[in-house]
Design a protein around this motif. Structure first.
Motif, PDB file in Angstrom:
ATOM      1  N   ILE A  10       1.330 -30.744  40.876  1.00 33.75           N
ATOM      2  CA  ILE A  10       2.195 -29.730  41.486  1.00 33.75           C
ATOM      3  C   ILE A  10       1.539 -28.372  41.293  1.00 33.75           C
ATOM      4  O   ILE A  10       1.087 -28.039  40.190  1.00 33.75           O
ATOM      5  CB  ILE A  10       3.598 -29.730  40.849  1.00 33.75           C
ATOM      6  CG1 ILE A  10       4.371 -30.986  41.238  1.00 33.75           C
ATOM      7  CG2 ILE A  10       4.383 -28.493  41.267  1.00 33.75           C
ATOM      8  CD1 ILE A  10       5.741 -31.091  40.587  1.00 33.75           C
ATOM      9  N   VAL A  11       1.499 -27.587  42.361  1.00 41.58           N
ATOM     10  CA  VAL A  11       0.903 -26.263  42.295  1.00 41.58           C
ATOM     11  C   VAL A  11       1.854 -25.236  42.887  1.00 41.58           C
ATOM     12  O   VAL A  11       2.580 -25.508  43.847  1.00 41.58           O
ATOM     13  CB  VAL A  11      -0.473 -26.233  43.038  1.00 41.58           C
ATOM     14  CG1 VAL A  11      -0.303 -26.569  44.515  1.00 41.58           C
ATOM     15  CG2 VAL A  11      -1.158 -24.897  42.882  1.00 41.58           C
ATOM     16  N   LEU A  40     -11.613 -27.949  41.731  1.00 41.91           N
ATOM     17  CA  LEU A  40     -11.645 -29.380  41.425  1.00 41.91           C
ATOM     18  C   LEU A  40     -13.079 -29.901  41.410  1.00 41.91           C
ATOM     19  O   LEU A  40     -13.461 -30.696  40.527  1.00 41.91           O
ATOM     20  CB  LEU A  40     -10.826 -30.153  42.453  1.00 41.91           C
ATOM     21  CG  LEU A  40      -9.299 -30.041  42.351  1.00 41.91           C
ATOM     22  CD1 LEU A  40      -8.642 -30.657  43.585  1.00 41.91           C
ATOM     23  CD2 LEU A  40      -8.783 -30.723  41.095  1.00 41.91           C
ATOM     24  N   GLU A  41     -13.876 -29.472  42.368  1.00 40.87           N
ATOM     25  CA  GLU A  41     -15.261 -29.928  42.428  1.00 40.87           C
ATOM     26  C   GLU A  41     -16.074 -29.411  41.246  1.00 40.87           C
ATOM     27  O   GLU A  41     -16.976 -30.093  40.758  1.00 40.87           O
ATOM     28  CB  GLU A  41     -15.877 -29.500  43.760  1.00 40.87           C
ATOM     29  CG  GLU A  41     -15.276 -30.254  44.944  1.00 40.87           C
ATOM     30  CD  GLU A  41     -15.812 -29.819  46.297  1.00 40.87           C
ATOM     31  OE1 GLU A  41     -16.607 -28.853  46.337  1.00 40.87           O
ATOM     32  OE2 GLU A  41     -15.441 -30.449  47.310  1.00 40.87           O
ATOM     33  N   LYS A  42     -15.705 -28.229  40.754  1.00 37.80           N
ATOM     34  CA  LYS A  42     -16.390 -27.680  39.582  1.00 37.80           C
ATOM     35  C   LYS A  42     -16.014 -28.473  38.327  1.00 37.80           C
ATOM     36  O   LYS A  42     -16.879 -28.819  37.512  1.00 37.80           O
ATOM     37  CB  LYS A  42     -16.022 -26.208  39.405  1.00 37.80           C
ATOM     38  CG  LYS A  42     -16.710 -25.533  38.226  1.00 37.80           C
ATOM     39  CD  LYS A  42     -16.327 -24.067  38.135  1.00 37.80           C
ATOM     40  CE  LYS A  42     -16.872 -23.274  39.303  1.00 37.80           C
ATOM     41  NZ  LYS A  42     -16.637 -21.810  39.145  1.00 37.80           N
ATOM     42  N   VAL A  43     -14.727 -28.786  38.184  1.00 40.85           N
ATOM     43  CA  VAL A  43     -14.248 -29.505  36.997  1.00 40.85           C
ATOM     44  C   VAL A  43     -14.725 -30.957  36.986  1.00 40.85           C
ATOM     45  O   VAL A  43     -15.131 -31.488  35.949  1.00 40.85           O
ATOM     46  CB  VAL A  43     -12.704 -29.435  36.909  1.00 40.85           C
ATOM     47  CG1 VAL A  43     -12.178 -30.370  35.825  1.00 40.85           C
ATOM     48  CG2 VAL A  43     -12.247 -27.997  36.642  1.00 40.85           C
ATOM     49  N   PHE A  44     -14.704 -31.622  38.157  1.00 44.34           N
ATOM     50  CA  PHE A  44     -15.050 -33.043  38.220  1.00 44.34           C
ATOM     51  C   PHE A  44     -16.501 -33.297  38.609  1.00 44.34           C
ATOM     52  O   PHE A  44     -16.969 -34.435  38.562  1.00 44.34           O
ATOM     53  CB  PHE A  44     -14.110 -33.759  39.197  1.00 44.34           C
ATOM     54  CG  PHE A  44     -12.726 -33.945  38.647  1.00 44.34           C
ATOM     55  CD1 PHE A  44     -12.397 -35.081  37.923  1.00 44.34           C
ATOM     56  CD2 PHE A  44     -11.756 -32.974  38.841  1.00 44.34           C
ATOM     57  CE1 PHE A  44     -11.118 -35.252  37.410  1.00 44.34           C
ATOM     58  CE2 PHE A  44     -10.470 -33.135  38.329  1.00 44.34           C
ATOM     59  CZ  PHE A  44     -10.148 -34.282  37.612  1.00 44.34           C
ATOM     60  N   LEU A  87      -7.899 -26.710  35.098  1.00 48.34           N
ATOM     61  CA  LEU A  87      -7.931 -26.136  36.443  1.00 48.34           C
ATOM     62  C   LEU A  87      -7.531 -24.665  36.436  1.00 48.34           C
ATOM     63  O   LEU A  87      -8.158 -23.836  37.099  1.00 48.34           O
ATOM     64  CB  LEU A  87      -7.007 -26.932  37.368  1.00 48.34           C
ATOM     65  CG  LEU A  87      -7.386 -28.403  37.602  1.00 48.34           C
ATOM     66  CD1 LEU A  87      -6.340 -29.081  38.481  1.00 48.34           C
ATOM     67  CD2 LEU A  87      -8.759 -28.523  38.237  1.00 48.34           C
ATOM     68  N   ASN A  88      -6.485 -24.339  35.683  1.00 45.86           N
ATOM     69  CA  ASN A  88      -6.002 -22.951  35.663  1.00 45.86           C
ATOM     70  C   ASN A  88      -7.009 -21.991  35.044  1.00 45.86           C
ATOM     71  O   ASN A  88      -6.967 -20.790  35.302  1.00 45.86           O
ATOM     72  CB  ASN A  88      -4.676 -22.874  34.905  1.00 45.86           C
ATOM     73  CG  ASN A  88      -3.533 -23.520  35.678  1.00 45.86           C
ATOM     74  OD1 ASN A  88      -3.542 -23.538  36.910  1.00 45.86           O
ATOM     75  ND2 ASN A  88      -2.561 -24.069  34.969  1.00 45.86           N
ATOM     76  N   SER A  94      -3.007 -16.031  41.247  1.00 51.84           N
ATOM     77  CA  SER A  94      -2.078 -16.304  42.350  1.00 51.84           C
ATOM     78  C   SER A  94      -1.857 -17.787  42.604  1.00 51.84           C
ATOM     79  O   SER A  94      -1.012 -18.161  43.413  1.00 51.84           O
ATOM     80  CB  SER A  94      -2.584 -15.638  43.631  1.00 51.84           C
ATOM     81  OG  SER A  94      -3.911 -16.057  43.911  1.00 51.84           O
ATOM     82  N   ILE A  95      -2.632 -18.655  41.917  1.00 55.21           N
ATOM     83  CA  ILE A  95      -2.503 -20.109  42.078  1.00 55.21           C
ATOM     84  C   ILE A  95      -2.417 -20.743  40.693  1.00 55.21           C
ATOM     85  O   ILE A  95      -3.305 -20.534  39.864  1.00 55.21           O
ATOM     86  CB  ILE A  95      -3.691 -20.710  42.849  1.00 55.21           C
ATOM     87  CG1 ILE A  95      -3.859 -20.044  44.215  1.00 55.21           C
ATOM     88  CG2 ILE A  95      -3.530 -22.218  43.003  1.00 55.21           C
ATOM     89  CD1 ILE A  95      -5.091 -20.509  44.984  1.00 55.21           C
ATOM     90  N   VAL A  96      -1.352 -21.511  40.460  1.00 55.04           N
ATOM     91  CA  VAL A  96      -1.149 -22.132  39.142  1.00 55.04           C
ATOM     92  C   VAL A  96      -0.799 -23.608  39.296  1.00 55.04           C
ATOM     93  O   VAL A  96       0.150 -23.957  40.007  1.00 55.04           O
ATOM     94  CB  VAL A  96      -0.022 -21.429  38.354  1.00 55.04           C
ATOM     95  CG1 VAL A  96       0.261 -22.164  37.040  1.00 55.04           C
ATOM     96  CG2 VAL A  96      -0.377 -19.975  38.080  1.00 55.04           C
TER      97      VAL A  96
END
Length: 264
Positions: A10-11, A40-44, A87-88, A94-96
């Motif tokens: 959920i975002v 997401l691509e950076k984290v995974f 991710l955060n 502005s996106i959480v």
């Protein structure tokens, strides 16, 4: 079928400054999905395709947008990896990302959704607010909420809402079911419209709000709303309400799917 680990999350986001949820042309416009996919691509460390319950337009906000993606990484829920924190750490303020789960393969953020709730906020006072200008529409003249409540009754039920569909995303049909459409004062000077339905056409909620306000301002009988619906003609309805007052509040899924999601 794509193999891997399916993740649901959920975002919430402030839609100001974004071209909407979906990537748009020209390419220099930044979308909410584009930002999240990049993180997401950076984290995974792999290519990620992100799916959401639906698209929101430029300037529209979300408190609980539901998304999913599939990763080749194996995630062990017993190890309590705080994916939201990860991710955060890279997302802008502005996106959480609020919550995440491991989801079964048959969960799909778009296709599995059963209904949604949107909310629209109107600031109704003699002067605008410097602090709320990004988060509510401003209406200077007093609003007759009784009129709005009466006209909203005609929205309920399974109907063809073609009159409230803006040009854009093609759909198979324009029939939707509205379960709830309610106006109330959130607090003095702040008017709130809440609508829950099986689905919504492009800019449908904003067009409903704009039409409701048009009928109220012109002093037309609330039953005019029914005439507009039956006309199935976008030209008969009012202009769309401004984007900044609209919020995606909640997306609903079958209980059995919710129960099979494991919180991360």
């Amino acid at each position: 079928m794509q193999t891997g680990t399916r993740v649901r999350f959920i975002v919430s986001y402030d839609g100001t400054g974004y071209c909407g949820w979906q990537k748009q042309k020209p390419e220099d416009q930044v979308s909410v999905a584009q930002v999240i996919e990049g993180v997401l691509e950076k984290v995974f460390n792999e290519k990620i395709s992100l799916f959401a319950s639906g698209r929101t337009d430029a300037g529209v906000h979300a408190l609980n947008q539901v998304c999913h993606f599939t990763t080749q990484r194996k995630i062990d829920p017993t190890k309590k990896w705080d994916l939201c924190w990860a991710l955060n750490a890279y997302l802008p303020p502005s996106i959480v990302v609020k919550k995440a789960w491991l989801a079964p393969d048959d969960f799909h953020a778009t296709l599995s959704a059963t209904h949604k709730t949107y909310r629209y906020l109107i600031l109704n006072q003699s002067r605008p607010s410097a602090h709320l200008s990004r988060y509510a529409d401003w209406q200077r003249l007093p609003i007759n909420i009784e009129h709005l409540q009466e006209s909203s009754k005609f929205l309920l039920g399974n109907q063809d809402f073609k009159s409230f569909q803006s040009v854009g995303t093609p759909v198979k049909d324009t029939i939707r079911e509205i379960y709830k459409a309610e106006w109330k004062w959130r607090k003095p000077g702040v008017l709130q419209f809440t609508v829950t339905g099986s689905g919504f056409l492009k800019q449908m909620v904003r067009n409903i709000v704009g039409t409701s306000m048009m009928l109220e301002r012109k002093g037309l009988d609330p039953s005019k709303m029914q005439e507009i619906i039956l006309a199935q003609d976008r030209k008969q309805a009012g202009p769309p309400a401004p984007a900044q007052g609209l919020y995606l509040m909640r997306v609903y899924y079958p209980q059995d799917l919710d129960n099979r999601c494991l919180e991360l």
